[in-house]
Motif scaffolding. Sequence first.
Motif, PDB file in Angstrom:
ATOM      1  N   GLU A  25       0.677  -0.989  -0.196  1.00 44.01           N
ATOM      2  CA  GLU A  25       0.443   0.375   0.044  1.00 44.01           C
ATOM      3  C   GLU A  25       0.800   1.088   0.231  1.00 44.01           C
ATOM      4  N   ILE A  26       0.623   2.580  -1.016  1.00 44.92           N
ATOM      5  CA  ILE A  26       0.942   3.061  -0.540  1.00 44.92           C
ATOM      6  C   ILE A  26       0.675   4.585  -0.646  1.00 44.92           C
TER       7      ILE A  26
ATOM      8  N   LYS B 155     -13.328   8.231  -4.363  1.00 45.69           N
ATOM      9  CA  LYS B 155     -12.890   9.209  -4.923  1.00 45.69           C
ATOM     10  C   LYS B 155     -13.652  10.574  -5.350  1.00 45.69           C
ATOM     11  N   ARG B 156     -14.496  10.774  -4.136  1.00 40.88           N
ATOM     12  CA  ARG B 156     -15.767  12.053  -4.431  1.00 40.88           C
ATOM     13  C   ARG B 156     -15.392  12.263  -2.635  1.00 40.88           C
ATOM     14  N   ARG B 157     -14.752  13.694  -2.507  1.00 38.63           N
ATOM     15  CA  ARG B 157     -14.676  14.400  -1.272  1.00 38.63           C
ATOM     16  C   ARG B 157     -13.451  13.790  -0.526  1.00 38.63           C
ATOM     17  N   ALA B 158     -13.318  12.562  -1.116  1.00 36.46           N
ATOM     18  CA  ALA B 158     -11.903  11.645  -0.255  1.00 36.46           C
ATOM     19  C   ALA B 158     -10.922  12.846  -0.335  1.00 36.46           C
ATOM     20  N   LYS B 159      -9.826  11.847   1.130  1.00 37.30           N
ATOM     21  CA  LYS B 159      -8.572  12.720   1.104  1.00 37.30           C
ATOM     22  C   LYS B 159      -7.972  11.736   1.230  1.00 37.30           C
ATOM     23  N   TYR B 160      -6.213  11.299   1.069  1.00 34.27           N
ATOM     24  CA  TYR B 160      -5.785  10.009   1.827  1.00 34.27           C
ATOM     25  C   TYR B 160      -4.244  10.622   2.119  1.00 34.27           C
ATOM     26  N   ILE B 161      -3.614   9.606   3.089  1.00 32.88           N
ATOM     27  CA  ILE B 161      -2.755   9.659   2.875  1.00 32.88           C
ATOM     28  C   ILE B 161      -1.447   8.920   2.322  1.00 32.88           C
ATOM     29  N   CYS B 162      -0.783   9.224   1.970  1.00 33.80           N
ATOM     30  CA  CYS B 162       0.429   8.827   0.897  1.00 33.80           C
ATOM     31  C   CYS B 162       1.786   8.443   1.265  1.00 33.80           C
ATOM     32  N   LYS B 163       2.827   7.718   0.574  1.00 31.09           N
ATOM     33  CA  LYS B 163       3.965   7.620   0.816  1.00 31.09           C
ATOM     34  C   LYS B 163       4.699   7.631   0.119  1.00 31.09           C
ATOM     35  N   PRO B 164       5.239   9.523  -0.589  1.00 29.93           N
ATOM     36  CA  PRO B 164       5.823  10.125  -1.637  1.00 29.93           C
ATOM     37  C   PRO B 164       6.780   9.239  -1.848  1.00 29.93           C
ATOM     38  N   GLU B 165       7.686   8.108  -1.494  1.00 28.05           N
ATOM     39  CA  GLU B 165       8.611   7.768  -2.389  1.00 28.05           C
ATOM     40  C   GLU B 165       7.871   6.440  -3.917  1.00 28.05           C
ATOM     41  N   GLY B 166       6.495   6.524  -3.378  1.00 29.46           N
ATOM     42  CA  GLY B 166       5.455   5.826  -4.323  1.00 29.46           C
ATOM     43  C   GLY B 166       4.494   6.558  -5.491  1.00 29.46           C
TER      44      GLY B 166
ATOM     45  N   ASN C 137      -6.080  16.196  -5.807  1.00 26.61           N
ATOM     46  CA  ASN C 137      -6.624  16.669  -5.010  1.00 26.61           C
ATOM     47  C   ASN C 137      -7.380  15.225  -3.950  1.00 26.61           C
ATOM     48  N   HIS C 138      -8.587  13.903  -4.146  1.00 28.68           N
ATOM     49  CA  HIS C 138      -8.806  13.178  -3.908  1.00 28.68           C
ATOM     50  C   HIS C 138      -8.317  11.851  -3.965  1.00 28.68           C
ATOM     51  N   TYR C 139      -7.107  11.363  -4.182  1.00 30.82           N
ATOM     52  CA  TYR C 139      -7.045   9.596  -5.147  1.00 30.82           C
ATOM     53  C   TYR C 139      -5.235  10.450  -5.430  1.00 30.82           C
ATOM     54  N   LEU C 140      -4.380   9.783  -5.716  1.00 31.19           N
ATOM     55  CA  LEU C 140      -3.640   9.401  -6.719  1.00 31.19           C
ATOM     56  C   LEU C 140      -3.954   8.885  -8.359  1.00 31.19           C
ATOM     57  N   TRP C 141      -3.223   9.768  -8.737  1.00 27.70           N
ATOM     58  CA  TRP C 141      -3.691   9.570  -9.917  1.00 27.70           C
ATOM     59  C   TRP C 141      -2.253   8.463 -11.108  1.00 27.70           C
TER      60      TRP C 141
ATOM     61  N   LYS D  51       3.932  -0.830 -10.801  1.00 27.07           N
ATOM     62  CA  LYS D  51       2.607  -1.604 -10.819  1.00 27.07           C
ATOM     63  C   LYS D  51       1.833  -1.922 -10.120  1.00 27.07           C
ATOM     64  N   ASN D  52       2.898  -2.740  -9.007  1.00 27.68           N
ATOM     65  CA  ASN D  52       2.411  -3.599  -7.490  1.00 27.68           C
ATOM     66  C   ASN D  52       2.381  -2.689  -6.786  1.00 27.68           C
ATOM     67  N   TYR D  53       2.546  -1.319  -6.525  1.00 30.11           N
ATOM     68  CA  TYR D  53       1.789  -0.631  -5.828  1.00 30.11           C
ATOM     69  C   TYR D  53       0.062  -0.907  -5.299  1.00 30.11           C
ATOM     70  N   SER D  54      -0.516  -0.010  -4.720  1.00 27.27           N
ATOM     71  CA  SER D  54      -1.797  -0.263  -4.291  1.00 27.27           C
ATOM     72  C   SER D  54      -2.145   0.900  -3.845  1.00 27.27           C
ATOM     73  N   GLU D  55      -3.513   1.187  -3.636  1.00 24.99           N
ATOM     74  CA  GLU D  55      -3.937   2.235  -2.788  1.00 24.99           C
ATOM     75  C   GLU D  55      -5.288   1.572  -2.261  1.00 24.99           C
ATOM     76  N   ILE D  56      -5.411   1.753  -0.942  1.00 25.25           N
ATOM     77  CA  ILE D  56      -5.977   1.232   0.174  1.00 25.25           C
ATOM     78  C   ILE D  56      -7.561   2.215   0.519  1.00 25.25           C
ATOM     79  N   VAL D  57      -8.793   2.157   0.177  1.00 23.07           N
ATOM     80  CA  VAL D  57     -10.032   2.234   0.845  1.00 23.07           C
ATOM     81  C   VAL D  57     -10.009   2.151   2.156  1.00 23.07           C
ATOM     82  N   ILE D  58      -9.590   2.888   3.344  1.00 21.82           N
ATOM     83  CA  ILE D  58     -10.378   2.157   4.814  1.00 21.82           C
ATOM     84  C   ILE D  58     -11.439   2.374   4.810  1.00 21.82           C
ATOM     85  N   LYS D  59     -11.572   1.431   6.038  1.00 20.46           N
ATOM     86  CA  LYS D  59     -13.266   1.297   6.180  1.00 20.46           C
ATOM     87  C   LYS D  59     -13.427   1.747   7.063  1.00 20.46           C
ATOM     88  N   THR D  60     -14.593   2.590   6.768  1.00 15.16           N
ATOM     89  CA  THR D  60     -15.449   3.754   7.242  1.00 15.16           C
ATOM     90  C   THR D  60     -15.504   3.479   9.136  1.00 15.16           C
TER      91      THR D  60
END
Length: 226
Positions: free
Chosen positions: A93-94, A134-145, A151-155, A160-169
């Motif tokens: 997860e990145i 992807k609407r109004r969400a915000k995220y925390i990321c690891k910059p090297e990845g 604004n609301h998700y990584l582009w 390719k093996n890096y991933s983005e995880i949506v945290i359960k509410t």
Amino acid sequence: MYYRNSTKQVKCVLDDYVKNGTVTLFQWQKSLPFTNNVDLREENMFAALNDCVLRSINVHKYVAPFDVDEFIVTKYTTILQFLEAFDKRGGNEISFVFRNAFFYLPWPDDPNYSGLDLTTQKKTKRITEFTPMKRRAKYICKPEGVAEIGNHYLWEMTKKNYSEIVIKTELGHLFHYRNCEHDNCFEDKFIEDRTMWKYQEELEKRTKTVEQNFVEKCQLDPLRNI
């Protein structure tokens, strides 16, 4: 922080944080060499976001592009504890995406609250439904990845093996304090969410300390008690 202008009072506070090393302030001009406002949005915001990520590589472990009316709150005491728990699993997860829930400011204050006049404490009504991913969400990321962020998700990510995880509410989500997004928000269904009250004692303690430092120096109005 990317700075273009502010009131004298806000600049006074910022200057103090710059002097003690808490804040790095970049002068940010609207007239940058970009013209497509559809892609870059107000004040060339996307350019600032990506500049921040590039500056953070090999300097900071995490980058969190939030607005001042947004707070990520998790089941852990701190966000860092939450992120470290995920890191121990050894995944790829990145980026950690937190879904958005509005606490509309025009809705009445909590009648059971007493304490300093703090938005996160007195506004406890939130919409029942979280906004879509992807609407109004915000995220925390690891910059090297990160190759490019929005604004609301990584582009785009760097591998390719890096991933983005949506945290359960139920584990954590974005607390978003703002005016209504539509005219009939008073008809929206809401629930009472007093999660932020667990921070009241510590928040008031720190707020009073900051207030003592800045009220006179920066000509700020002292906070009232409710």
